[in-house]
Design a protein around this motif. Structure first.
Motif, mmCIF file in Angstrom:
data_model
loop_
_atom_site.group_PDB
_atom_site.id
_atom_site.type_symbol
_atom_site.label_atom_id
_atom_site.label_comp_id
_atom_site.label_asym_id
_atom_site.label_seq_id
_atom_site.Cartn_x
_atom_site.Cartn_y
_atom_site.Cartn_z
ATOM 1 N N VAL A 63 -13.745 -7.112 6.496
ATOM 2 C CA VAL A 63 -13.826 -6.583 5.134
ATOM 3 C C VAL A 63 -12.936 -7.421 4.215
ATOM 4 C CG1 VAL A 63 -13.200 -4.655 3.604
ATOM 5 C CG2 VAL A 63 -14.396 -4.209 5.753
ATOM 6 N N PHE A 64 -13.571 -7.964 3.160
ATOM 7 C CA PHE A 64 -12.819 -8.608 2.084
ATOM 8 C C PHE A 64 -12.571 -7.552 1.014
ATOM 9 C CE2 PHE A 64 -14.711 -12.357 4.027
ATOM 10 C CZ PHE A 64 -13.663 -13.277 3.949
ATOM 11 N N MET A 65 -11.309 -7.266 0.739
ATOM 12 C CA MET A 65 -10.934 -6.168 -0.151
ATOM 13 C C MET A 65 -10.152 -6.693 -1.362
ATOM 14 S SD MET A 65 -10.776 -2.739 -0.518
ATOM 15 C CE MET A 65 -10.920 -2.003 1.117
ATOM 16 N N ASP A 66 -10.765 -6.571 -2.552
ATOM 17 C CA ASP A 66 -10.031 -6.900 -3.761
ATOM 18 C C ASP A 66 -8.943 -5.860 -3.969
ATOM 19 O OD1 ASP A 66 -9.298 -8.145 -6.121
ATOM 20 O OD2 ASP A 66 -10.788 -7.074 -7.326
ATOM 21 N N ILE A 67 -7.782 -6.283 -4.405
ATOM 22 C CA ILE A 67 -6.692 -5.336 -4.622
ATOM 23 C C ILE A 67 -6.743 -4.738 -6.016
ATOM 24 C CG2 ILE A 67 -4.187 -5.142 -4.929
ATOM 25 C CD1 ILE A 67 -3.774 -6.804 -2.505
ATOM 26 N N ASP A 68 -6.990 -5.560 -7.023
ATOM 27 C CA ASP A 68 -6.915 -5.116 -8.407
ATOM 28 C C ASP A 68 -8.261 -4.553 -8.849
ATOM 29 O OD1 ASP A 68 -6.050 -4.633 -10.951
ATOM 30 O OD2 ASP A 68 -6.211 -6.711 -11.626
ATOM 31 N N MET A 69 -8.482 -3.233 -8.581
ATOM 32 C CA MET A 69 -9.733 -2.572 -8.936
ATOM 33 C C MET A 69 -9.442 -1.257 -9.649
ATOM 34 S SD MET A 69 -12.230 -3.092 -5.615
ATOM 35 C CE MET A 69 -11.081 -2.296 -4.460
ATOM 36 N N PRO A 70 -10.393 -0.770 -10.472
ATOM 37 C CA PRO A 70 -10.213 0.524 -11.129
ATOM 38 C C PRO A 70 -10.412 1.680 -10.154
ATOM 39 C CG PRO A 70 -12.381 -0.360 -11.626
ATOM 40 C CD PRO A 70 -11.646 -1.431 -10.854
ATOM 41 N N LEU A 71 -10.095 2.875 -10.595
ATOM 42 C CA LEU A 71 -10.263 4.120 -9.831
ATOM 43 C C LEU A 71 -9.306 4.196 -8.650
ATOM 44 C CD1 LEU A 71 -14.181 4.396 -9.834
ATOM 45 C CD2 LEU A 71 -12.550 5.395 -11.436
ATOM 46 N N ILE A 72 -9.456 3.307 -7.699
ATOM 47 C CA ILE A 72 -8.530 3.246 -6.560
ATOM 48 C C ILE A 72 -8.334 1.773 -6.224
ATOM 49 C CG2 ILE A 72 -10.470 3.576 -4.983
ATOM 50 C CD1 ILE A 72 -8.541 4.799 -2.966
ATOM 51 N N ASN A 73 -7.084 1.336 -6.148
ATOM 52 C CA ASN A 73 -6.864 -0.090 -5.883
ATOM 53 C C ASN A 73 -7.143 -0.402 -4.410
ATOM 54 O OD1 ASN A 73 -4.431 0.192 -4.254
ATOM 55 N ND2 ASN A 73 -3.298 0.565 -6.143
ATOM 56 N N GLY A 74 -7.237 -1.683 -4.121
ATOM 57 C CA GLY A 74 -7.619 -2.108 -2.789
ATOM 58 C C GLY A 74 -6.643 -1.699 -1.710
ATOM 59 N N PHE A 75 -5.364 -1.649 -2.063
ATOM 60 C CA PHE A 75 -4.391 -1.249 -1.054
ATOM 61 C C PHE A 75 -4.586 0.216 -0.671
ATOM 62 C CE2 PHE A 75 -0.347 0.624 0.199
ATOM 63 C CZ PHE A 75 -0.062 -0.151 1.308
ATOM 64 N N ASP A 76 -4.742 1.098 -1.667
ATOM 65 C CA ASP A 76 -4.953 2.523 -1.369
ATOM 66 C C ASP A 76 -6.274 2.741 -0.630
ATOM 67 O OD1 ASP A 76 -2.554 3.161 -2.561
ATOM 68 O OD2 ASP A 76 -3.433 3.637 -4.504
ATOM 69 N N ALA A 77 -7.292 1.971 -0.996
ATOM 70 C CA ALA A 77 -8.570 2.060 -0.280
ATOM 71 C C ALA A 77 -8.400 1.639 1.175
ATOM 72 C CB ALA A 77 -9.626 1.191 -0.966
ATOM 73 N N SER A 78 -7.523 0.666 1.412
ATOM 74 C CA SER A 78 -7.289 0.177 2.774
ATOM 75 C C SER A 78 -6.545 1.205 3.622
ATOM 76 C CB SER A 78 -6.512 -1.136 2.731
ATOM 77 O OG SER A 78 -7.267 -2.133 2.083
ATOM 78 N N VAL A 79 -5.678 1.987 2.982
ATOM 79 C CA VAL A 79 -5.012 3.072 3.706
ATOM 80 C C VAL A 79 -6.055 4.059 4.226
ATOM 81 C CG1 VAL A 79 -3.448 5.042 3.482
ATOM 82 C CG2 VAL A 79 -2.839 2.840 2.440
ATOM 83 N N GLU A 80 -7.046 4.400 3.382
ATOM 84 C CA GLU A 80 -8.122 5.299 3.805
ATOM 85 C C GLU A 80 -9.009 4.629 4.858
ATOM 86 O OE1 GLU A 80 -8.318 8.509 2.889
ATOM 87 O OE2 GLU A 80 -6.390 8.031 1.945
ATOM 88 N N LEU A 81 -9.243 3.329 4.700
ATOM 89 C CA LEU A 81 -10.042 2.583 5.675
ATOM 90 C C LEU A 81 -9.439 2.683 7.060
ATOM 91 C CD1 LEU A 81 -12.105 0.443 6.670
ATOM 92 C CD2 LEU A 81 -10.553 -1.305 5.776
ATOM 93 N N ARG A 82 -8.132 2.522 7.159
ATOM 94 C CA ARG A 82 -7.474 2.523 8.469
ATOM 95 C C ARG A 82 -7.540 3.888 9.144
ATOM 96 N NH1 ARG A 82 -8.402 -2.122 10.134
ATOM 97 N NH2 ARG A 82 -7.042 -3.835 9.468
ATOM 98 N N LYS A 83 -7.779 4.949 8.396
ATOM 99 C CA LYS A 83 -7.957 6.266 9.011
ATOM 100 C C LYS A 83 -9.283 6.327 9.760
ATOM 101 C CE LYS A 83 -5.238 8.677 5.482
ATOM 102 N NZ LYS A 83 -5.276 9.674 4.382
ATOM 103 N N LYS A 84 -10.253 5.511 9.313
ATOM 104 C CA LYS A 84 -11.571 5.491 9.925
ATOM 105 C C LYS A 84 -11.725 4.362 10.940
ATOM 106 C CE LYS A 84 -14.091 7.269 5.878
ATOM 107 N NZ LYS A 84 -15.265 7.027 5.001
#
Length: 237
Positions: free
Chosen positions: A54-75
């Motif tokens: 997964v290529f994850m941009d960090i600087d995004m609206p709504l939820i940034n890439g780092f916070d999205a990655s925290v949720e990703l690691r739960k799955k």
């Protein structure tokens, strides 16, 4: 076949990554499938543990890439995660979500292709150990080495994965042959035990090498076969 997810809200940046991946595919004769997500929320809602990288941009609206990655690691603890960023301050934080690498904007093909080669190599290694489970709370991916044992109770398979338990509808008979081929053995009619995770075997008692040193007991009819498979596994036969 490698599946790559691209989480990027900027169309030009997404197209540049796609261009580089397509170029890499041609140069290296690699089969790659791409999935696109235009923001972190969209990715977390739709992700089904079906990507190898997964290529994850960090600087995004709504939820940034780092916070999205925290949720990703739960799955999905195993997917190879690569941040796309021009925000250097996130580099250290990336280690807490086990980021494999960073792609810095503007993206350079030589450094990108070198990194992608390493990422594909790691993804192929991880795929050999991955098990995807459809649980009551969603789809997750686990490493087969982390499963200590599987038991059945009221038509539910309970996967004991170190400190977690995951419930999946099914029967032990439907998965038994597959798991025995992958280093498991029956302890009785209702359990499959991961031979990699056996700390000691003494008669009818098996001690697992998890944090609790879980003790399981072998039924009389399964004891001899379990001991034989355990010896064969540890001797490499």
């Amino acid at each position: 076949m490698i599946t790559i997810g691209i989480v990027e809200d900027q169309e030009l940046d997404k197209q540049k990554i796609v261009e580089f991946i397509e170029k890499y595919k041609i140069e290296n004769n690699v089969s790659i499938t791409l999935k696109y997500y235009n923001n972190g929320n969209n990715f977390i809602e739709k992700y089904r543990s079906d990507c190898d990288i997964v290529f994850m941009d960090i600087d995004m609206p709504l939820i940034n890439g780092f916070d999205a990655s925290v949720e990703l690691r739960k799955k999905d603890k195993k997917v190879v995660l690569i941040f796309i960023t021009n925000l250097n301050q996130y580099a250290i934080k990336g280690y807490s979500v086990n980021a494999f690498d960073f792609v810095c904007k503007p993206i350079n093909y030589y450094s990108f292709s070198t990194m992608l080669k390493r990422a594909i190599s790691k993804a192929n290694y991880e795929k050999n150990n991955d098990i995807v489970l459809t649980t009551q709370n969603g789809i997750i991916k686990v490493d087969i080495n982390e499963i200590t044992y599987i038991e059945v109770n009221n038509h539910q398979l309970i996967y004991h994965v170190d400190n977690n338990e995951y419930n999946v509808w099914g029967s032990l008979s439907s998965i038994k042959d597959e798991y025995i081929k992958n280093g498991f053995a029956s302890g009785n009619y209702s359990t499959l035990i991961n031979l990699r995770r056996v700390f000691s075997l003494n008669g009818d008692e098996v001690v697992l090498n998890d944090d609790k040193k879980t003790k399981l007991y072998l039924s009389r009819n399964y004891r001899k076969n379990f001991a034989q498979l355990f010896v064969e596994y540890n001797s490499g036969d």
